[in-house]
Motif scaffolding. Structure first.
Motif, PDB file in Angstrom:
ATOM      1  N   ALA A  16      58.307  59.749  -2.868  1.00  0.00           N
ATOM      2  CA  ALA A  16      57.537  59.171  -1.763  1.00  0.00           C
ATOM      3  C   ALA A  16      56.079  59.614  -1.852  1.00  0.00           C
ATOM      4  CB  ALA A  16      58.139  59.591  -0.425  1.00  0.00           C
ATOM      5  N   LEU A  20      52.867  57.142  -2.503  1.00  0.00           N
ATOM      6  CA  LEU A  20      51.812  57.061  -1.483  1.00  0.00           C
ATOM      7  C   LEU A  20      50.447  57.410  -2.059  1.00  0.00           C
ATOM      8  CD1 LEU A  20      53.233  58.578   1.808  1.00  0.00           C
ATOM      9  CD2 LEU A  20      52.053  56.402   1.568  1.00  0.00           C
ATOM     10  N   GLN A  21      50.401  58.464  -2.866  1.00  0.00           N
ATOM     11  CA  GLN A  21      49.113  58.885  -3.423  1.00  0.00           C
ATOM     12  C   GLN A  21      48.498  57.787  -4.274  1.00  0.00           C
ATOM     13  OE1 GLN A  21      50.443  62.603  -5.042  1.00  0.00           O
ATOM     14  NE2 GLN A  21      49.301  63.807  -3.542  1.00  0.00           N
ATOM     15  N   LEU A  23      49.188  54.509  -4.137  1.00  0.00           N
ATOM     16  CA  LEU A  23      48.862  53.345  -3.307  1.00  0.00           C
ATOM     17  C   LEU A  23      47.590  53.566  -2.499  1.00  0.00           C
ATOM     18  CD1 LEU A  23      49.747  50.617  -1.930  1.00  0.00           C
ATOM     19  CD2 LEU A  23      50.893  52.042  -0.246  1.00  0.00           C
ATOM     20  N   LEU A  24      47.499  54.753  -1.870  1.00  0.00           N
ATOM     21  CA  LEU A  24      46.366  54.999  -0.976  1.00  0.00           C
ATOM     22  C   LEU A  24      45.056  55.163  -1.752  1.00  0.00           C
ATOM     23  CD1 LEU A  24      47.990  57.191   1.790  1.00  0.00           C
ATOM     24  CD2 LEU A  24      47.526  54.755   1.788  1.00  0.00           C
ATOM     25  N   GLU A  27      44.039  51.659  -2.095  1.00  0.00           N
ATOM     26  CA  GLU A  27      43.667  51.015  -0.829  1.00  0.00           C
ATOM     27  C   GLU A  27      42.336  51.539  -0.281  1.00  0.00           C
ATOM     28  OE1 GLU A  27      47.863  49.435   1.029  1.00  0.00           O
ATOM     29  OE2 GLU A  27      46.929  51.169   1.982  1.00  0.00           O
ATOM     30  N   ARG A  28      42.096  52.836  -0.462  1.00  0.00           N
ATOM     31  CA  ARG A  28      40.836  53.407   0.023  1.00  0.00           C
ATOM     32  C   ARG A  28      39.660  52.845  -0.757  1.00  0.00           C
ATOM     33  NH1 ARG A  28      43.387  59.277  -0.162  1.00  0.00           N
ATOM     34  NH2 ARG A  28      44.576  59.165   1.767  1.00  0.00           N
ATOM     35  N   ARG A  31      38.942  49.260   0.247  1.00  0.00           N
ATOM     36  CA  ARG A  31      38.693  49.034   1.674  1.00  0.00           C
ATOM     37  C   ARG A  31      37.290  48.477   1.895  1.00  0.00           C
ATOM     38  NH1 ARG A  31      40.471  54.213   4.403  1.00  0.00           N
ATOM     39  NH2 ARG A  31      42.577  53.460   4.105  1.00  0.00           N
TER      40      ARG A  31
ATOM     41  N   VAL B 146      56.954  57.199   4.599  1.00  0.00           N
ATOM     42  CA  VAL B 146      55.916  56.496   3.829  1.00  0.00           C
ATOM     43  C   VAL B 146      55.119  55.440   4.616  1.00  0.00           C
ATOM     44  CG1 VAL B 146      56.655  56.918   1.452  1.00  0.00           C
ATOM     45  CG2 VAL B 146      57.726  55.074   2.760  1.00  0.00           C
ATOM     46  N   VAL B 149      52.698  57.051   7.172  1.00  0.00           N
ATOM     47  CA  VAL B 149      51.561  57.743   6.543  1.00  0.00           C
ATOM     48  C   VAL B 149      50.549  56.728   6.015  1.00  0.00           C
ATOM     49  CG1 VAL B 149      50.863  59.287   4.663  1.00  0.00           C
ATOM     50  CG2 VAL B 149      52.927  59.790   5.976  1.00  0.00           C
ATOM     51  N   ARG B 150      51.050  55.658   5.436  1.00  0.00           N
ATOM     52  CA  ARG B 150      50.143  54.618   4.938  1.00  0.00           C
ATOM     53  C   ARG B 150      49.320  54.030   6.084  1.00  0.00           C
ATOM     54  NH1 ARG B 150      52.033  48.897   2.319  1.00  0.00           N
ATOM     55  NH2 ARG B 150      50.204  48.540   1.032  1.00  0.00           N
ATOM     56  N   ASP B 153      46.639  56.296   7.326  1.00  0.00           N
ATOM     57  CA  ASP B 153      45.485  56.305   6.430  1.00  0.00           C
ATOM     58  C   ASP B 153      44.558  55.130   6.751  1.00  0.00           C
ATOM     59  OD1 ASP B 153      44.432  57.674   3.907  1.00  0.00           O
ATOM     60  OD2 ASP B 153      44.328  55.551   3.369  1.00  0.00           O
ATOM     61  N   ARG B 154      45.164  54.014   7.063  1.00  0.00           N
ATOM     62  CA  ARG B 154      44.390  52.821   7.410  1.00  0.00           C
ATOM     63  C   ARG B 154      43.615  53.054   8.716  1.00  0.00           C
ATOM     64  NH1 ARG B 154      45.111  47.128   6.808  1.00  0.00           N
ATOM     65  NH2 ARG B 154      42.933  46.481   6.879  1.00  0.00           N
ATOM     66  N   GLY B 157      40.638  55.162   8.251  1.00  0.00           N
ATOM     67  CA  GLY B 157      39.544  54.347   7.724  1.00  0.00           C
ATOM     68  C   GLY B 157      38.797  53.619   8.840  1.00  0.00           C
ATOM     69  N   ILE B 200      47.863  64.140   1.622  1.00  0.00           N
ATOM     70  CA  ILE B 200      47.606  62.709   1.452  1.00  0.00           C
ATOM     71  C   ILE B 200      46.540  62.223   2.434  1.00  0.00           C
ATOM     72  CG2 ILE B 200      48.649  60.419   1.708  1.00  0.00           C
ATOM     73  CD1 ILE B 200      51.274  61.767   0.620  1.00  0.00           C
ATOM     74  N   LEU B 201      46.634  62.661   3.679  1.00  0.00           N
ATOM     75  CA  LEU B 201      45.697  62.156   4.695  1.00  0.00           C
ATOM     76  C   LEU B 201      44.404  62.970   4.760  1.00  0.00           C
ATOM     77  CD1 LEU B 201      48.162  61.315   7.626  1.00  0.00           C
ATOM     78  CD2 LEU B 201      47.154  59.759   5.968  1.00  0.00           C
TER      79      LEU B 201
END
Lengths: 90, 271
Positions: A16, A20-21, A23-24, A27-28, A31, B146, B149-150, B153-154, B157, B200-201
């Motif tokens: 997981a 996530l790492q 994908l993000l 996405e970042r 953005r 998951v 958390v995604r 993150d959005r 932003g 992650i965040l």
């Protein structure tokens, strides 16, 4: 599942985290930026349209994102009847 | 001038409303004047969690449209005299909120209250953006999972781009509140760990709320868990989170579950 798998059961949380790492990070980066795939799609379509008449549906553009490299896949189907020599279109 | 705190998440069902009620009540308990504002127009629930559903007469939309005064719409909590609720409208939709209207209501609340908690609707659309628009600080409610958390993150932003503070070149102070944390599952590597979520965040941690039956019971009874059962583990975690929100430097202890005998025998590794 073999009996050995029971002893070496892989946990799902690390998977997981990795997903996530990856994908993000993407996405970042993207953005607030226009969608690359749809821009490529439009421009490729415009180039093709200069030479051959094709329907929007015959052009597939997709991106498979990997950790270090991504693959851009472009699939263009040109029906035989719409393919015409340049001389005739110009 | 009071502080405006948005409680947000992106994803629905992670505990925004429960956390708004619990944190707000915890801060109000210290004597601070606190207003809880429900921004979920059309799907209001903060009134229900606070046990004030039968006392709603006017709401946020009435105040914005000028059909009721702010003082008429604010509901004072029956248990804590420093705690107030401004409910959302149940019959209107999110388009009934205007940015100017929200700006004025927030400005007036800020001048009277020490803390204004804005309970955001789920999603990233207009309602959620208006809820965060005038925030000084943000509590991002996240489940160790998951999709949550995604979405967090959005939302982070958006907090860095679409808030008034961000547009003025300032920063909305952000905190992650991990809810529904199951220490046993995390230690077995079945659930994202706190370290995973924070890494992650890359946002500081406000607290870890353990998965608890007591939170559901508090909702059933219509009382913030920090008021109804202040001694249980979830309530304690919320009370500590509220102290951190007020600036206290209080270390976060990650709930720990000892590995069972079977886990050891099978050599299951924690993530």
């Amino acid at each position: 599942m073999s009996i050995l798998d029971l002893f070496k059961r892989r946990t799902s949380a690390p998977v997981a985290r990795e997903r996530l790492q990856l994908l993000l990070a993407y996405e970042r980066q993207s953005r607030g930026q226009p969608d690359l795939v749809s821009i490529l799609r439009e421009e490729i379509m415009a180039v093709i349209a200069r030479h051959v008449q094709i329907d929007q549906d015959y052009l597939q553009v997709s991106m498979d994102r990997g950790a270090t490299m991504s693959t851009l896949e472009i699939d263009i189907q040109i029906p035989n009847k719409s393919a015409m020599p340049l001389a005739m279109t110009g | 001038m009071g502080k405006v705190v948005v409680v947000t998440s992106g994803k629905g069902g992670v505990g925004k409303t429960t956390s708004t009620a619990a944190l707000g009540a915890a801060v109000a308990k210290t004597g601070k004047k606190v207003a809880l504002v429900d921004f979920d127009v059309g799907l209001r629930n903060l009134d229900l969690i606070m046990g004030a559903e039968r006392r709603v007469v006017f709401d946020l939309v009435n105040v914005i449209q000028g059909t009721a005064k702010l003082s008429q719409a604010l509901i004072r909590d029956k248990r804590l005299e420093t705690l107030y609720l401004l409910p959302a409208s149940q019959t209107r939709d999110k388009d009934a909120l205007t940015e100017e209207g929200v700006a004025e209501v927030i400005a007036r609340l800020r001048s009277v209250f020490d803390y204004v908690f804005c309970d955001s609707p789920a999603g990233i659309e207009r309602g959620a953006q208006l809820a965060m628009r005038f925030a000084d600080e943000a509590v991002i409610v996240t489940n160790p999972e998951v999709s949550s958390v995604r979405d967090s993150d959005r939302i982070i932003g958006l907090l860095d781009a679409r808030t008034m503070k961000a547009e003025q070149g300032e920063v909305v102070q952000k905190h992650v509140l991990v809810t529904r944390y199951d220490a046993a599952r995390a230690s077995r590597g079945e659930m994202l760990s706190i370290d995973d979520v924070l890494e992650i965040l890359s946002t500081p941690l406000l607290g870890i709320i353990p998965e608890s039956q007591d939170v559901l019971r508090a909702s059933n009874l219509g009382a913030p868990v920090t008021l109804s059962e202040p001694l249980n583990s979830a309530a304690k975690a919320y009370l500590e989170a509220a102290r951190r929100l007020e600036g206290e430097d209080l270390p976060v202890v990650i709930p720990f579950e000892r590995k069972g005998f079977l886990d050891r025998l099978l050599g299951r590794r924690a993530a």
